[in-house]
Design a protein around this motif. Sequence first.
Motif, PDB file in Angstrom:
ATOM      1  N   ALA A   1       0.728  -0.968   0.130  1.00 19.70           N
ATOM      2  CA  ALA A   1      -0.023   0.004  -0.309  1.00 19.70           C
ATOM      3  C   ALA A   1       0.250   1.445  -0.360  1.00 19.70           C
ATOM      4  CB  ALA A   1      -0.887   0.203   1.426  1.00 19.70           C
ATOM      5  N   LEU A   2       1.761   1.577   0.697  1.00 19.85           N
ATOM      6  CA  LEU A   2       2.704   2.177   0.821  1.00 19.85           C
ATOM      7  C   LEU A   2       3.158   2.430   0.061  1.00 19.85           C
ATOM      8  CD1 LEU A   2       4.212   2.025   4.213  1.00 19.85           C
ATOM      9  CD2 LEU A   2       2.678   3.871   4.014  1.00 19.85           C
ATOM     10  N   ALA A   3       4.420   1.681  -1.134  1.00 18.56           N
ATOM     11  CA  ALA A   3       4.554   1.445  -2.250  1.00 18.56           C
ATOM     12  C   ALA A   3       3.652   1.912  -3.632  1.00 18.56           C
ATOM     13  CB  ALA A   3       4.977   0.054  -2.617  1.00 18.56           C
ATOM     14  N   SER A   4       2.062   1.851  -3.347  1.00 18.59           N
ATOM     15  CA  SER A   4       1.907   2.513  -4.368  1.00 18.59           C
ATOM     16  C   SER A   4       1.456   3.644  -3.706  1.00 18.59           C
ATOM     17  CB  SER A   4       0.623   1.331  -4.543  1.00 18.59           C
ATOM     18  OG  SER A   4      -0.446   1.979  -3.742  1.00 18.59           O
ATOM     19  N   GLY A   5       1.984   3.967  -2.940  1.00 17.82           N
ATOM     20  CA  GLY A   5       1.741   5.709  -3.652  1.00 17.82           C
ATOM     21  C   GLY A   5       0.222   6.004  -2.886  1.00 17.82           C
ATOM     22  N   ASP A   6      -0.855   5.032  -2.465  1.00 17.13           N
ATOM     23  CA  ASP A   6      -1.725   5.110  -1.649  1.00 17.13           C
ATOM     24  C   ASP A   6      -1.729   5.269   0.138  1.00 17.13           C
ATOM     25  OD1 ASP A   6      -4.812   5.029  -0.881  1.00 17.13           O
ATOM     26  OD2 ASP A   6      -5.323   3.719  -1.951  1.00 17.13           O
ATOM     27  N   LEU A   7      -1.160   6.729   0.256  1.00 23.07           N
ATOM     28  CA  LEU A   7      -1.463   6.271   2.072  1.00 23.07           C
ATOM     29  C   LEU A   7      -2.623   6.276   2.370  1.00 23.07           C
ATOM     30  CD1 LEU A   7       1.163   9.359   2.210  1.00 23.07           C
ATOM     31  CD2 LEU A   7       1.101   6.666   1.608  1.00 23.07           C
ATOM     32  N   LEU A   8      -3.653   6.700   2.464  1.00 24.66           N
ATOM     33  CA  LEU A   8      -4.859   6.676   2.963  1.00 24.66           C
ATOM     34  C   LEU A   8      -4.710   4.933   3.047  1.00 24.66           C
ATOM     35  CD1 LEU A   8      -7.505   6.697   3.804  1.00 24.66           C
ATOM     36  CD2 LEU A   8      -8.850   7.009   2.083  1.00 24.66           C
ATOM     37  N   ALA A   9      -5.088   4.507   1.839  1.00 26.55           N
ATOM     38  CA  ALA A   9      -4.835   2.813   2.158  1.00 26.55           C
ATOM     39  C   ALA A   9      -4.063   2.073   2.679  1.00 26.55           C
ATOM     40  CB  ALA A   9      -4.959   1.783   0.782  1.00 26.55           C
ATOM     41  N   ALA A  10      -2.945   2.711   3.418  1.00 23.37           N
ATOM     42  CA  ALA A  10      -1.552   2.496   4.277  1.00 23.37           C
ATOM     43  C   ALA A  10      -1.886   2.604   5.657  1.00 23.37           C
ATOM     44  CB  ALA A  10      -0.230   3.207   3.537  1.00 23.37           C
ATOM     45  N   ASP A  11      -2.752   3.668   5.685  1.00 20.63           N
ATOM     46  CA  ASP A  11      -3.042   3.817   6.960  1.00 20.63           C
ATOM     47  C   ASP A  11      -4.123   2.988   7.061  1.00 20.63           C
ATOM     48  OD1 ASP A  11      -2.396   5.562   9.249  1.00 20.63           O
ATOM     49  OD2 ASP A  11      -5.194   6.638   8.870  1.00 20.63           O
ATOM     50  N   ASP A  12      -4.832   2.445   6.358  1.00 18.01           N
ATOM     51  CA  ASP A  12      -6.275   1.689   6.845  1.00 18.01           C
ATOM     52  C   ASP A  12      -5.506   0.326   7.684  1.00 18.01           C
ATOM     53  OD1 ASP A  12      -8.073   2.458   6.816  1.00 18.01           O
ATOM     54  OD2 ASP A  12      -8.936   2.612   4.528  1.00 18.01           O
ATOM     55  N   VAL A  13      -4.227   0.035   6.161  1.00 15.61           N
ATOM     56  CA  VAL A  13      -4.314  -1.193   7.489  1.00 15.61           C
ATOM     57  C   VAL A  13      -2.792  -1.226   8.341  1.00 15.61           C
ATOM     58  CG1 VAL A  13      -1.897  -3.021   5.604  1.00 15.61           C
ATOM     59  CG2 VAL A  13      -3.803  -1.724   3.686  1.00 15.61           C
ATOM     60  N   HIS A  14      -2.132  -0.167   8.728  1.00 17.23           N
ATOM     61  CA  HIS A  14      -1.166   0.283   9.926  1.00 17.23           C
ATOM     62  C   HIS A  14      -2.320  -0.058  10.399  1.00 17.23           C
ATOM     63  CE1 HIS A  14       1.273   1.933  11.894  1.00 17.23           C
ATOM     64  NE2 HIS A  14       0.373   2.459  12.549  1.00 17.23           N
TER      65      HIS A  14
END
Length: 186
Positions: A31-44
């Motif tokens: 998710a972070l690699a894709s640049g989608d930080l909203l999705a990354a925050d949800d995964v986090h």
Amino acid sequence: WRAAQPADDTHRPHPLPPSQAGIDWGPLRDALASGDLLAADDVHRKKLIELAGPAAVERGWVYFSEVKSMPATDLRVMDALWRAASGGKFGFSAQREVWRSTSKRWGRFFKAIDWVQGPDNAYRKWPGEFTYAVDPAPKGHLPLTNALRGTQLFEAILDHPAWDEPAQGAVAGSGGGGRGGPAWLT
């Protein structure tokens, strides 16, 4: 963020270091690699709950008292992924630096990381009023940690021994990857 493409044009990221808690950090890295930080925050957020253990997964959130049993290595992997994706701007260690620079005063800290707004320092509304981009977000803006019911969870994370260990910027056995980080960040 990705390894060199093999001849068959598939992407094969480097394996992440093993998790002491059995967590798969691949979805956060991706998710972070894709640049989608909203999705990354949800995964986090989901991974932090998993890291807290089965009771936290069942209830859907983390008690501050569960943080002390979280493996330092796993917290450092989460942090390294955020730092790598943001040029050092995001992650728990970045938040800890800002928190300490504000003398651990929550009002000043939340203003510095832009989690509050206006003359009354009202909390931003989630998710729409937060910035899910490296620029123009200030240092420490992500990942989000819910502090509406108090700051005990956030304080427990920022005070975790993981950040006091000498190899804060690295995880044992991570090897050397390109761009100045471990190979598993690519």
